[in-house]
Enzyme design. Structure first.
Site, PDB file in Angstrom:
ATOM      1  N   SER A 157     -21.614 -10.435  38.129  1.00 49.00           N
ATOM      2  CA  SER A 157     -21.907 -11.801  37.677  1.00 49.00           C
ATOM      3  C   SER A 157     -20.639 -12.602  37.431  1.00 49.00           C
ATOM      4  O   SER A 157     -20.599 -13.803  37.677  1.00 49.00           O
ATOM      5  CB  SER A 157     -22.699 -11.766  36.362  1.00 49.00           C
ATOM      6  OG  SER A 157     -23.931 -11.132  36.561  1.00 49.00           O
ATOM      7  N   GLY A 216     -10.765   3.802   7.531  1.00 46.03           N
ATOM      8  CA  GLY A 216     -11.188   2.461   7.914  1.00 46.03           C
ATOM      9  C   GLY A 216     -11.264   2.320   9.425  1.00 46.03           C
ATOM     10  O   GLY A 216     -12.235   1.786   9.970  1.00 46.03           O
ATOM     11  N   GLU A 256     -17.437  -4.988  24.747  1.00 47.60           N
ATOM     12  CA  GLU A 256     -16.541  -6.150  24.791  1.00 47.60           C
ATOM     13  C   GLU A 256     -15.403  -6.037  23.780  1.00 47.60           C
ATOM     14  O   GLU A 256     -14.255  -6.376  24.076  1.00 47.60           O
ATOM     15  CB  GLU A 256     -17.314  -7.454  24.530  1.00 47.60           C
ATOM     16  CG  GLU A 256     -18.182  -7.926  25.676  1.00 47.60           C
ATOM     17  CD  GLU A 256     -19.558  -7.280  25.665  1.00 47.60           C
ATOM     18  OE1 GLU A 256     -19.820  -6.425  24.793  1.00 47.60           O
ATOM     19  OE2 GLU A 256     -20.388  -7.642  26.522  1.00 47.60           O
ATOM     20  N   PHE A 270     -20.420 -13.909  24.941  1.00 47.55           N
ATOM     21  CA  PHE A 270     -20.037 -12.665  24.287  1.00 47.55           C
ATOM     22  C   PHE A 270     -18.548 -12.611  23.943  1.00 47.55           C
ATOM     23  O   PHE A 270     -18.048 -11.580  23.490  1.00 47.55           O
ATOM     24  CB  PHE A 270     -20.463 -11.462  25.133  1.00 47.55           C
ATOM     25  CG  PHE A 270     -21.940 -11.470  25.440  1.00 47.55           C
ATOM     26  CD1 PHE A 270     -22.859 -11.672  24.417  1.00 47.55           C
ATOM     27  CD2 PHE A 270     -22.414 -11.310  26.732  1.00 47.55           C
ATOM     28  CE1 PHE A 270     -24.232 -11.712  24.692  1.00 47.55           C
ATOM     29  CE2 PHE A 270     -23.777 -11.350  27.011  1.00 47.55           C
ATOM     30  CZ  PHE A 270     -24.689 -11.553  25.983  1.00 47.55           C
ATOM     31  N   HIS A 275     -27.952 -16.885  25.478  1.00 45.46           N
ATOM     32  CA  HIS A 275     -26.912 -16.728  26.483  1.00 45.46           C
ATOM     33  C   HIS A 275     -26.165 -18.030  26.780  1.00 45.46           C
ATOM     34  O   HIS A 275     -25.321 -18.065  27.668  1.00 45.46           O
ATOM     35  CB  HIS A 275     -27.523 -16.193  27.787  1.00 45.46           C
ATOM     36  CG  HIS A 275     -27.812 -14.723  27.735  1.00 45.46           C
ATOM     37  ND1 HIS A 275     -28.542 -14.157  26.717  1.00 45.46           N
ATOM     38  CD2 HIS A 275     -27.449 -13.699  28.558  1.00 45.46           C
ATOM     39  CE1 HIS A 275     -28.630 -12.855  26.937  1.00 45.46           C
ATOM     40  NE2 HIS A 275     -27.967 -12.556  28.030  1.00 45.46           N
ATOM     41  N   LEU A 292      -8.391  -3.290  10.914  1.00 47.37           N
ATOM     42  CA  LEU A 292      -8.594  -1.855  11.146  1.00 47.37           C
ATOM     43  C   LEU A 292      -9.343  -1.584  12.445  1.00 47.37           C
ATOM     44  O   LEU A 292     -10.257  -2.311  12.829  1.00 47.37           O
ATOM     45  CB  LEU A 292      -9.327  -1.238   9.954  1.00 47.37           C
ATOM     46  CG  LEU A 292      -8.507  -1.308   8.646  1.00 47.37           C
ATOM     47  CD1 LEU A 292      -9.341  -0.871   7.451  1.00 47.37           C
ATOM     48  CD2 LEU A 292      -7.241  -0.477   8.746  1.00 47.37           C
ATOM     49  N   HIS A 323       0.842  -1.206   0.000  1.00 50.27           N
ATOM     50  CA  HIS A 323       0.000   0.000   0.000  1.00 50.27           C
ATOM     51  C   HIS A 323       0.873   1.251   0.000  1.00 50.27           C
ATOM     52  O   HIS A 323       1.281   1.729   1.062  1.00 50.27           O
ATOM     53  CB  HIS A 323      -0.901  -0.014   1.238  1.00 50.27           C
ATOM     54  CG  HIS A 323      -1.749  -1.241   1.332  1.00 50.27           C
ATOM     55  ND1 HIS A 323      -1.240  -2.466   1.716  1.00 50.27           N
ATOM     56  CD2 HIS A 323      -3.062  -1.436   1.088  1.00 50.27           C
ATOM     57  CE1 HIS A 323      -2.209  -3.368   1.697  1.00 50.27           C
ATOM     58  NE2 HIS A 323      -3.327  -2.770   1.323  1.00 50.27           N
ATOM     59  N   HIS A 375      -4.274   3.089  -3.143  1.00 53.88           N
ATOM     60  CA  HIS A 375      -4.399   2.544  -1.784  1.00 53.88           C
ATOM     61  C   HIS A 375      -3.614   1.231  -1.641  1.00 53.88           C
ATOM     62  O   HIS A 375      -2.793   1.110  -0.739  1.00 53.88           O
ATOM     63  CB  HIS A 375      -5.879   2.326  -1.431  1.00 53.88           C
ATOM     64  CG  HIS A 375      -6.071   1.371  -0.294  1.00 53.88           C
ATOM     65  ND1 HIS A 375      -6.169   1.780   1.004  1.00 53.88           N
ATOM     66  CD2 HIS A 375      -6.145   0.009  -0.272  1.00 53.88           C
ATOM     67  CE1 HIS A 375      -6.296   0.719   1.782  1.00 53.88           C
ATOM     68  NE2 HIS A 375      -6.293  -0.365   1.040  1.00 53.88           N
ATOM     69  N   ARG A 397     -21.256 -20.770  36.022  1.00 53.29           N
ATOM     70  CA  ARG A 397     -22.109 -19.924  36.850  1.00 53.29           C
ATOM     71  C   ARG A 397     -22.603 -20.722  38.060  1.00 53.29           C
ATOM     72  O   ARG A 397     -22.711 -20.215  39.157  1.00 53.29           O
ATOM     73  CB  ARG A 397     -23.304 -19.462  36.018  1.00 53.29           C
ATOM     74  CG  ARG A 397     -24.413 -18.814  36.816  1.00 53.29           C
ATOM     75  CD  ARG A 397     -25.598 -18.489  35.896  1.00 53.29           C
ATOM     76  NE  ARG A 397     -26.690 -17.923  36.656  1.00 53.29           N
ATOM     77  CZ  ARG A 397     -27.653 -18.639  37.238  1.00 53.29           C
ATOM     78  NH1 ARG A 397     -27.646 -19.961  37.137  1.00 53.29           N
ATOM     79  NH2 ARG A 397     -28.611 -18.049  37.914  1.00 53.29           N
TER      80      ARG A 397
HETATM   81  C1  LIG Z   1     -11.247  -5.060  10.070  1.00 54.40           C
HETATM   82  C2  LIG Z   1     -10.737  -4.881   8.681  1.00 54.40           C
HETATM   83  N1  LIG Z   1     -11.603  -4.903   7.666  1.00 54.40           N
HETATM   84  C3  LIG Z   1     -11.157  -4.780   6.394  1.00 54.40           C
HETATM   85  C4  LIG Z   1      -9.827  -4.638   6.132  1.00 54.40           C
HETATM   86  C5  LIG Z   1      -9.328  -4.559   4.693  1.00 54.40           C
HETATM   87  N2  LIG Z   1      -8.857  -3.200   4.409  1.00 54.40           N
HETATM   88  C6  LIG Z   1      -7.574  -2.870   4.469  1.00 54.40           C
HETATM   89  S1  LIG Z   1      -7.303  -1.265   4.156  1.00 54.40           S
HETATM   90  C7  LIG Z   1      -8.933  -0.969   3.889  1.00 54.40           C
HETATM   91  C8  LIG Z   1      -9.414   0.397   3.531  1.00 54.40           C
HETATM   92  C9  LIG Z   1      -8.915   1.377   4.500  1.00 54.40           C
HETATM   93  O1  LIG Z   1      -9.154   2.670   4.101  1.00 54.40           O
HETATM   94  P1  LIG Z   1      -8.401   3.842   4.839  1.00 54.40           P
HETATM   95  O2  LIG Z   1      -8.365   3.569   6.271  1.00 54.40           O
HETATM   96  O3  LIG Z   1      -9.010   5.121   4.399  1.00 54.40           O
HETATM   97  O4  LIG Z   1      -6.923   3.709   4.327  1.00 54.40           O
HETATM   98  P2  LIG Z   1      -6.272   4.451   3.083  1.00 54.40           P
HETATM   99  O5  LIG Z   1      -7.090   4.090   1.889  1.00 54.40           O
HETATM  100  O6  LIG Z   1      -6.332   5.884   3.381  1.00 54.40           O
HETATM  101  O7  LIG Z   1      -4.900   3.893   3.034  1.00 54.40           O
HETATM  102  C10 LIG Z   1      -9.669  -2.127   4.064  1.00 54.40           C
HETATM  103  C11 LIG Z   1     -11.130  -2.227   3.918  1.00 54.40           C
HETATM  104  C12 LIG Z   1      -8.955  -4.619   7.233  1.00 54.40           C
HETATM  105  N3  LIG Z   1      -7.639  -4.511   7.083  1.00 54.40           N
HETATM  106  N4  LIG Z   1      -9.432  -4.714   8.486  1.00 54.40           N
END
Ligand SMILES: Cc1ncc(C[n+]2csc(CCOP(=O)(O)OP(=O)(O)O)c2C)c(N)n1
Length: 677
Positions: free
Chosen positions: A393, A166, A420, A445, A481, A126, A36, A271, A528
């Protein structure tokens, strides 16, 4: 290119370093033919200003405990941190940048804790990184409150995180930000890369939050920088953030992905795809860079590297001097600090752990755990933790601990709120800061926090998860649950130890394993409902839990059938064993609280527990049957639950679903018959 107008030497050096970061990222991704490039190119000035002017760290000792933490939550932009680390004098040679994303390199696709010096946490999923940063900021506040003394401030670091769109969209960042604002973590600064681009295109496709208003409502100090290339403005925003002593700060930085790339800037293509050789040449020309040079680190940037190393040396040296004075004035606390940072415990840390007497009526797993927790808490001051609003709990409150609250950071009981997912990620941040952190909730959970549990396992950090209400034993609350597939799904996570103790003394042993685990997170699965406390004078000692599985009760001579179980179902095996004995059938009971520990034992031990010659076997667990076949073999029988639970009193459920002594005896006979066919 606003900085190009400036002429003095320091501005020139800044610009040179920034463009070095950008071009290293472009070249690294191109050479790997994956990665990237766009975001490192856009954020190079942000990272550079932060590291050069604000971050207190020592490139020659990435473990220096009072360093500021930097978390690249947008982990896909990993070439940004690798370039920064290289340029700042960390042990990450250019050769490693050239081997970006290759087998055995220190520059994996996404930053991995423990692999690359200077990487504070593993990011990529993310939202996790910024949520970890909240845990680090919480830990800093707690450590400062616990260890600092008048005239001796040995803990005073800050935590910085970089988040992309993200991260901002992911729920976990919102849970974590909400808690950070509530707790008034003014030691925390997030930089939000507001570039409007994600993978599918413009953020307008799916995101129209007013992020500033949202964070203002979370009680954050919100700042804006309209141009990621404006290093002066970035500098001022960071200075303002540092002056804030009531709230965490969010700096919203407007940037252009792949800044400077004539055909790729502001496109989603930049990206996650290499720019291509021709685009790289054109971009380098725009930066005033030799277009054909690859992985060029101009000699002049050494001035920055030297400065970074020298500052790091100085800042740690000063801290070392103040720590030496602290050690003289407060030897006991200094000893605690050193032990904690080495991942050790206090001497005789387990001296207060109780032994539970045999008791038919028994104790609930969660109640036994509370007694053990409090016994350990009295000797390990940095054992801290809490719950996602379920402490009454889960029984995870430390009676003497006090509460960790905004402005009152010495408390040891944490209130994560009903969050959580963030609790899991925050625990990771806390554990990375060396406190022994636990979080608790209902086992059902645990699904909400699976992503951070997976990451603590990947990072090999000893987070402690306490999950109660572990089966259909929950009763009337019903199938929403009642965990069914949760235990096996946790067992599926590599490196995680899943321990489901069968009685109070196994709970005590489980805590011993958990507290001494240095590289494995542990999920402690507790009931429990009351579980009879096994008579250890009659049956084997609970310390067998340390081997993961052990012979609890045996027959004279070789048994004909082996009965195995975990948690609340072990009592069924014991009762069935006694009944079979009266019928002249020789059986053995094996307690199997932790598969992972059992698998770590050598073949000889495992064979001594699960005798290979005994093919008649029964496994009993009030969860899904998946996985048990490995221990029962094809002639064995498994008493488990293949569907969801139901809402009814516990006794009725056990009868309806076949978790009874009669069924275990029947299954034993059945299996015995199968082996004789
Ligand atoms: C939880 C999660 N879902 C999906 C992805 C796949 N993914 C990696 S980067 C991205 C887009 C991120 O966009 P942004 O944060 O704006 O980054 P930029 O394009 O600015 O580098 C996605 C969906 C991931 N890494 N983690």
């Amino acid at each position: 290119m606003s900085q190009a107008m400036k002429t003095d030497d320091s501005d020139k050096l800044d610009q040179l370093c920034i463009n070095t970061i950008r071009t290293l990222a472009m070249d690294g991704v191109q050479q790997a033919n994956s990665g990237h490039p766009g975001t490192p190119m856009a954020l190079a000035p942000v990272a550079y200003v932060l590291w050069d002017r604000f971050l207190h760290h020592n490139p020659r000792n990435p473990q220096w405990p009072n360093r500021d933490r930097f978390v690249l939550s947008a982990g896909h932009a990993s070439m940004l941190i690798y370039s920064m680390l290289h340029l700042s004098g960390y042990d990450l040679p250019l050769e490693e940048l050239k081997r970006f994303r290759q087998w055995g390199s220190k520059t994996p696709g996404h930053p991995e804790y423990g692999l690359t010096p200077g990487v504070e946490t593993t990011t990529g999923p993310l939202g996790q990184g910024v949520a970890n940063s909240v845990g680090m900021a919480i830990a800093e506040r707690w450590l400062a409150a616990h260890f600092n003394r008048p005239g001796h401030e040995i803990v005073n670091h800050r935590v910085y995180g970089i988040a992309g769109d993200g991260c901002m969209m992911e729920g976990v960042s919102q849970e974590a930000a909400s808690l950070a604002g509530h707790l008034r973590l003014s030691n925390l600064v997030w930089i939000y890369d507001n570039n409007h681009i994600t993978i599918e295109g413009n953020t307008a496709l799916a995101f129209s939050d007013d992020v500033a208003a949202r964070f203002a409502s979370y009680h954050w100090n919100v700042l804006r920088v309209g141009d990621a290339n404006d290093t002066d403005l970035l500098n001022r925003a960071l200075q303002t953030a540092l002056k804030e002593d009531e709230r965490p700060s969010l700096i919203i930085v407007d940037s252009h992905i792949a800044w400077g790339a004539p055909n790729k800037q502001d496109t989603s293509a930049a990206h996650g795809e290499p720019l291509g050789d021709e685009e790289i040449r054109l971009t380098k020309k725009r930066y005033g860079w030799p277009p054909d040079a690859k992985f060029l680190v101009p000699e002049e940037t050494k001035a920055y590297t030297d400065r970074s190393i020298e500052r790091g040396r100085q800042v740690e040296e000063e801290w070392n001097a103040s720590f030496a004075a602290y050690k003289t004035a407060h030897p006991q606390l200094a000893d605690e600090w050193e032990r904690m940072n080495r991942g050790e415990l206090t001497e005789n840390w387990d001296k207060n752990i109780p032994t539970f007497p045999a008791d038919e009526k028994g104790v609930a797993g969660r109640d036994a755990s509370n007694k053990v927790l409090n016994a350990i808490a009295s000797s390990v001051p940095w054992l801290i933790g809490g719950s996602a609003d379920l402490a009454p709990s889960t029984k995870t409150r430390m009676t003497e601990g006090g509460d960790f609250e905004a402005g009152s950071y010495q408390g040891r009981n944490f209130h994560f709120g009903i969050r959580e997912h963030a609790m899991g990620a925050i625990l990771n941040g806390m554990a990375l800061s060396k406190v022994r952190a636990y979080g608790s909730g209902f086992l059902i959970f645990s699904d909400y926090m699976r992503a951070p549990i997976r990451l603590s396992s990947l990072m090999e950090i000893p987070v402690m998860y306490i999950f109660t209400h572990d089966s259909i034993g929950v009763g009337e609350d019903g199938p929403t649950h009642q965990p069914i597939e949760q235990v096996i799904s946790l067992r599926a996570i590599p490196q995680l130890l899943v321990i489901r103790p069968a009685d109070a003394n196994e709970v005590a042993e489980a805590w011993r394993v958990m507290m001494t685990s240095k590289h494995h997170p542990v999920a402690l699965i507790l009931s429990r409902q009351p579980l009879p406390t096994v008579d250890r004078a009659k049956y084997a000692a609970a310390s067998g839990l340390r081997q993961g599985g052990y012979v609890l009760a045996d027959s004279e001579g070789t048994p004909e059938v082996i009965l195995m179980g975990t948690g609340s179902e072990l009592q069924l095996c014991v009762a069935a064993h006694e009944q079979l004995k009266t019928e002249g059938v020789k059986s053995r009971v094996v307690s199997m609280p932790c598969w992972e520990l059992f698998e770590r034992q050598n073949q000889e031990y495992r064979d001594s527990v699960l005798l290979p010659s005994v093919r008649a076997r029964v496994a009993v667990e009030a969860g899904t049957s998946i996985g048990w076949r490995r221990y029962t073999g094809i002639d064995g029988r498994i008493i488990a639950r293949r569907d969801f639970g139901a809402s009814a009193p516990l006794k009725e459920l056990l009868k309806q679903f076949g978790f009874t002594v009669e069924k275990v005896v029947e299954a034993a006979r059945d299996s015995l018959a199968a082996t004789k066919k």
